[in-house]
Design an enzyme around this catalytic site. Structure first.
Site, mmCIF file in Angstrom:
data_model
loop_
_atom_site.group_PDB
_atom_site.id
_atom_site.type_symbol
_atom_site.label_atom_id
_atom_site.label_comp_id
_atom_site.label_asym_id
_atom_site.label_seq_id
_atom_site.Cartn_x
_atom_site.Cartn_y
_atom_site.Cartn_z
ATOM 1 N N ARG A 56 0.819 -1.076 0.016
ATOM 2 C CA ARG A 56 0.246 -0.099 0.020
ATOM 3 C C ARG A 56 0.929 1.191 -0.108
ATOM 4 O O ARG A 56 2.129 1.113 0.342
ATOM 5 C CB ARG A 56 -0.984 -0.097 1.160
ATOM 6 C CG ARG A 56 -0.537 -0.296 2.502
ATOM 7 C CD ARG A 56 -0.849 0.324 3.643
ATOM 8 N NE ARG A 56 -0.873 1.847 3.375
ATOM 9 C CZ ARG A 56 0.416 2.362 3.654
ATOM 10 N NH1 ARG A 56 1.490 2.104 3.893
ATOM 11 N NH2 ARG A 56 0.192 3.850 3.480
ATOM 12 N N GLY A 57 0.278 2.514 -0.382
ATOM 13 C CA GLY A 57 0.930 3.668 -0.495
ATOM 14 C C GLY A 57 0.946 3.790 -1.876
ATOM 15 O O GLY A 57 1.405 2.809 -2.832
ATOM 16 N N ALA A 58 0.473 4.901 -2.632
ATOM 17 C CA ALA A 58 0.427 4.956 -4.030
ATOM 18 C C ALA A 58 1.705 4.749 -4.809
ATOM 19 O O ALA A 58 1.760 4.041 -5.830
ATOM 20 C CB ALA A 58 -0.027 6.507 -4.295
ATOM 21 N N ARG A 99 -7.382 -1.610 -7.718
ATOM 22 C CA ARG A 99 -7.602 -0.481 -6.826
ATOM 23 C C ARG A 99 -7.861 0.617 -7.429
ATOM 24 O O ARG A 99 -7.339 1.304 -8.376
ATOM 25 C CB ARG A 99 -6.180 -0.215 -5.878
ATOM 26 C CG ARG A 99 -5.749 -0.774 -4.778
ATOM 27 C CD ARG A 99 -6.895 -1.064 -3.775
ATOM 28 N NE ARG A 99 -7.046 0.218 -3.032
ATOM 29 C CZ ARG A 99 -6.250 0.703 -1.999
ATOM 30 N NH1 ARG A 99 -5.002 -0.092 -1.831
ATOM 31 N NH2 ARG A 99 -6.814 1.790 -1.464
ATOM 32 N N GLN A 206 -3.213 2.324 9.867
ATOM 33 C CA GLN A 206 -2.057 2.442 9.137
ATOM 34 C C GLN A 206 -0.905 3.378 9.954
ATOM 35 O O GLN A 206 0.442 3.001 9.769
ATOM 36 C CB GLN A 206 -2.216 3.040 7.609
ATOM 37 C CG GLN A 206 -3.011 2.079 6.781
ATOM 38 C CD GLN A 206 -4.341 2.494 6.745
ATOM 39 O OE1 GLN A 206 -4.957 3.042 7.701
ATOM 40 N NE2 GLN A 206 -4.883 2.468 5.372
ATOM 41 N N ASP A 247 -3.553 10.011 -2.648
ATOM 42 C CA ASP A 247 -3.565 9.050 -3.390
ATOM 43 C C ASP A 247 -4.027 9.718 -4.837
ATOM 44 O O ASP A 247 -3.880 9.085 -5.848
ATOM 45 C CB ASP A 247 -4.785 8.151 -2.982
ATOM 46 C CG ASP A 247 -4.041 7.121 -2.025
ATOM 47 O OD1 ASP A 247 -4.028 5.962 -2.424
ATOM 48 O OD2 ASP A 247 -4.044 7.377 -0.832
ATOM 49 N N ASN A 257 -7.093 11.209 0.053
ATOM 50 C CA ASN A 257 -6.036 10.607 0.765
ATOM 51 C C ASN A 257 -7.018 9.907 1.717
ATOM 52 O O ASN A 257 -8.138 9.686 1.800
ATOM 53 C CB ASN A 257 -5.232 11.534 1.612
ATOM 54 C CG ASN A 257 -4.046 10.924 2.393
ATOM 55 O OD1 ASN A 257 -3.214 10.147 1.514
ATOM 56 N ND2 ASN A 257 -3.914 11.138 3.392
ATOM 57 N N LYS A 258 -6.444 9.132 2.650
ATOM 58 C CA LYS A 258 -6.986 7.969 3.571
ATOM 59 C C LYS A 258 -8.014 8.890 4.367
ATOM 60 O O LYS A 258 -7.851 9.861 4.696
ATOM 61 C CB LYS A 258 -5.538 7.431 4.489
ATOM 62 C CG LYS A 258 -6.404 6.389 5.482
ATOM 63 C CD LYS A 258 -7.128 5.249 4.608
ATOM 64 C CE LYS A 258 -6.267 4.554 3.504
ATOM 65 N NZ LYS A 258 -6.942 3.776 2.648
#
Length: 358
Positions: A56-58, A99, A206, A247, A257-258
């Site tokens: 995970r993480g763009a 995703r 996270q 993201d 974003n998250k």
């Protein structure tokens, strides 16, 4: 300030074992209790790793997708370029479905396709080798990008500041350094003595599982707080800046974003604290006009109701709304930091200029 640099051993979350046709992925769902690398060979397992946030993480998602597309194409038994192209597109389309929000996924896959098309007329072995080289360059480029973002963002910060961050935009979310954590690592190397407050970032935690873990591993002064504690640490004067990753950034500066990021931005605005988004250019989507055009992924109910508990912590069959991201309005963002410089409002004018910088 100390000028002596201390080099940290950065943790790589995605690595290619080309000799064994394997993609090594640090399973971030097991952190902080277990540090396990998955040995992935099948495309369904690459897809699963991306979808289930094992990677995970763009930027890291883009790197994993590029390596996965290379390995999937390398395994093709095609005898002609046209047959290989058919197999390539099949793998690309499949990985793209994992995703829908992270623009880096599509950016990396499209970049790999452009390289594939450029190699038309060459031997199939040469085409496959070109794809390997392109995937490696995507990873190496991200490392350079993150360090540059870190340097630009560090110029906005002062020694001994308290910095709040949400979710994880660190070294395990990228090739190295991270985006929002890059200035923290560079500042640590240069003796800035930052004190970091990491939101736990419900529901997947996270911040608690990943950001707090990797910063602690690197010897950074980090304090974990619940998401609903951000307001009090700001009010008490413990936070002088907010750093977050992203993201997807729309042309007007609206940023996905998250989930929970927009709430942090609203609080920062209220308390007069600068709110900085750290974004590689690959995450900025100038074709996306505003945040209203960003698709928000909805995720499984159990992430909220039962995943982290020995027993369910919500009534059986209760309705659940679980968006993975929210969109922070551009009016709440102080600046967007890219590898080519710092963009300020109006973002629809400053962001295109970032792409024109060398």
């Amino acid at each position: 300030m100390e000028n002596n640099r201390t080099e940290f051993t950065m943790i790589q979350s995605v690595m290619l074992d080309d000799a064994n046709d394997t993609l090594l992925i640090l399973d971030q769902t097991l952190l902080p209790n277990e540090k396990v690398y998955l040995h992935v060979k099948e495309m369904k397992d690459v897809w699963d790793a991306i979808y289930k946030l094992k990677v995970r993480g763009a930027p890291a998602i883009g790197i994993a997708a590029a390596y996965g597309l290379y390995l999937g194409t390398k395994a093709s038994k095609a005898n002609t370029y046209q047959e290989l192209q058919k197999d390539f597109i099949e793998v690309k389309t499949y990985l793209a479905s994992s995703r829908p929000t992270a623009v880096n996924l599509f950016w990396a896959l499209n970049r790999m396709e452009n390289r594939f098309l450029q190699e038309a007329g060459k031997t199939l072995a040469a085409v496959k080798e070109a794809l390997r080289q392109e995937a490696e360059e995507i990873r190496e480029e991200d490392e350079r990008v993150c360090e540059s973002i870190g340097k630009h963002a560090l110029s906005l910060l002062k020694e001994n500041w308290g910095i709040l961050t949400h979710c994880n935009a660190g070294t395990i979310a990228t090739a190295k350094y991270g985006t929002a954590l890059a200035p923290i690592y560079l500042g640590q190397e240069q003796g800035y003595n930052f004190k970091i407050y990491a939101d736990e970032t419900r529901p997947l935690l996270q911040g608690a599982r990943l950001t707090a873990w990797e910063l602690k591993e690197a010897g950074v002064d980090v304090t974990l707080i619940c998401d609903n504690m951000s307001s009090i640490v700001m009010k008490e004067g413990k936070v002088q800046a907010v750093l977050v990753g992203c993201d997807r950034v729309a042309a007007n500066g609206d940023t996905a974003n998250k989930i929970g990021t927009s709430g942090v931005a609203i609080l920062a605005k209220h308390y007069g604290i600068p709110f900085y988004v750290c974004s590689p250019l690959s995450t900025i989507d100038l074709e996306c006009k505003t945040g209203d055009d960003i698709h928000i992924e909805l995720r499984a109910d159990e992430e909220i109701t039962s995943q982290w508990y020995e027993k369910p912590m919500a009534p059986k069959d209760v309705q659940v709304y679980n968006p993975a991201f929210d969109v922070t309005d551009h009016s709440l963002i102080t600046a967007i930091v890219t590898q080519n410089g710092i963009a300020y409002a109006p973002f629809d004018e400053s962001l295109p200029k970032m792409f024109a910088q060398k």
